[in-house]
Design a protein around this motif. Structure first.
Motif, PDB file in Angstrom:
ATOM      1  N   GLY A 134       0.822  -1.201   0.000  1.00  0.00           N
ATOM      2  CA  GLY A 134       0.000   0.000   0.000  1.00  0.00           C
ATOM      3  C   GLY A 134       0.854   1.247   0.000  1.00  0.00           C
ATOM      4  O   GLY A 134       2.086   1.199   0.076  1.00  0.00           O
ATOM      5  N   ILE A 154      -7.628   2.188   5.790  1.00  0.00           N
ATOM      6  CA  ILE A 154      -7.710   1.939   4.340  1.00  0.00           C
ATOM      7  C   ILE A 154      -8.743   2.900   3.748  1.00  0.00           C
ATOM      8  O   ILE A 154      -9.889   2.949   4.191  1.00  0.00           O
ATOM      9  N   ILE A 157      -8.891   0.561  -2.290  1.00  0.00           N
ATOM     10  CA  ILE A 157      -8.231  -0.682  -2.688  1.00  0.00           C
ATOM     11  C   ILE A 157      -8.357  -0.804  -4.202  1.00  0.00           C
ATOM     12  O   ILE A 157      -9.469  -0.775  -4.749  1.00  0.00           O
ATOM     13  N   MET A 159      -3.327  -1.004  -1.698  1.00  0.00           N
ATOM     14  CA  MET A 159      -4.189  -0.171  -0.870  1.00  0.00           C
ATOM     15  C   MET A 159      -3.680   1.263  -0.784  1.00  0.00           C
ATOM     16  O   MET A 159      -2.482   1.504  -0.811  1.00  0.00           O
TER      17      MET A 159
END
Length: 126
Positions: free
Chosen positions: A33, A62, A65, A71
């Motif tokens: 991410g 988060i 996505i 992410m």
């Protein structure tokens, strides 16, 4: 079995790299991410290195996505970074001096006891 992640979920991630635009991170199960520089805190961040270091583990939320599983994360709701923002909101004595309309030694003489008391109060509250 790979863990399912969802937008809005908080996860612990490890910083694996830092670039001028943000920090690359991984979850414990190696999901990658990015925490973009604009998602570190609500205030302006000039240098990501002032807030994050490679190897550091942080709790992030988060916010997106991608189809490939990568992410997008934010630290804006992390309590530690909120406290740092609150500390930055405190104004320095120099900012208060700039706001006063009167300048000179007499105004400094009048304001100095007030500033000293405020500083002592802040030190006692931390």
């Amino acid at each position: 079995m790979t863990k399912q992640y969802r937008v809005g979920q908080f996860v612990k991630v490890k910083v694996t790299g830092i670039q001028p635009y943000g920090a690359f991170v991984k979850t414990h199960d190696d999901r990658e991410g990015l925490i973009h520089i604009s998602e570190i805190m609500n205030d302006y961040v000039h240098n990501v290195n002032q807030f994050l270091t490679k190897g550091q583990i942080v709790k992030a939320k988060i916010i997106g996505i991608e189809d490939n599983g990568k992410m997008s994360l934010t630290l804006k709701e992390n309590e530690y970074f909120k406290v740092r923002v609150d500390k930055k909101k405190r104004r320095s004595i120099l900012e208060k001096i700039k706001e006063t309309e009167r300048y000179g030694f007499q105004s400094l003489h009048e304001m100095m006891p007030i500033w000293i008391k405020e500083a002592k109060d802040r030190m006692n509250n931390e």
